[in-house]
Design a protein around this motif. Structure first.
Motif: not given
Length: 168
Positions: A21-28, A101-109
């Motif tokens: 997994n990686r988490l991004f501070n970006a829209p999906i 999956v996007e939530g609160d402006g973050m996108t989880n890959l």
């Protein structure tokens, strides 16, 4: 960037997968573009030719000097959330997937590769940690990580992974 192993083993309907997994501070949509547009892919892993609408493309890992073009059979592609494909042909073929999956402006890959055996994780795991960290670096404007910090440095972590018991 710290090169820490992040994978885990998970059983899915079609086999054992190495999942990272990686988490991004970006829209999906932006993260999806980094994973599916040839010009964006080339910045961190490779590129492809052909039209995904046909269900198949040719992919090449441009970050590896001896890489060859591989056929990719697209099994599922539901923008901007899900992708699954079979890369290569014959005994060298491998299956990869990713979910966003996007939530609160973050996108989880969530990225996964199906393994033929648990022992494959010792080489596949460091490789995917490396490439996903390259993706993070590219998207964040950070320095690209060095391969030597991943392999063989992370191999033992992946060799020592315990295969989870398959739920019945």
């Amino acid at each position: 960037m710290s090169a820490k192993p992040t994978g885990r083993l998970v059983h899915r309907e079609d086999g054992l997968y190495l999942i990272l997994n990686r988490l991004f501070n970006a829209p999906i949509e932006q993260v999806w573009a980094s994973l599916t547009r040839p010009a964006e892919l080339e910045k961190w892993i490779g590129t492809y030719t052909g039209s995904p609408d046909t269900g198949a493309v040719k992919f090449k890992m441009t970050a590896e000097p001896d890489a060859r073009w591989e056929y990719v059979s697209i099994r599922e592609c539901k923008a901007p959330h899900r992708f699954s494909g079979d890369f290569g042909e014959g005994e060298d073929a491998w299956r990869a997937l990713f979910h966003l999956v996007e939530g609160d402006g973050m996108t989880n890959l969530t990225f996964g590769q199906r393994l033929r055996s648990p022992s494959e994780a010792a080489t596949v795991g460091p490789g995917w940690d490396y490439y996903l960290d390259r993706l993070v670096a590219m998207r964040s404007g950070l320095e690209v990580p060095q391969w030597e910090h991943y392999y063989p440095a992370q191999a033992q972590f992946y060799k020592d992974m315990i295969v989870p018991v398959r739920a019945i």
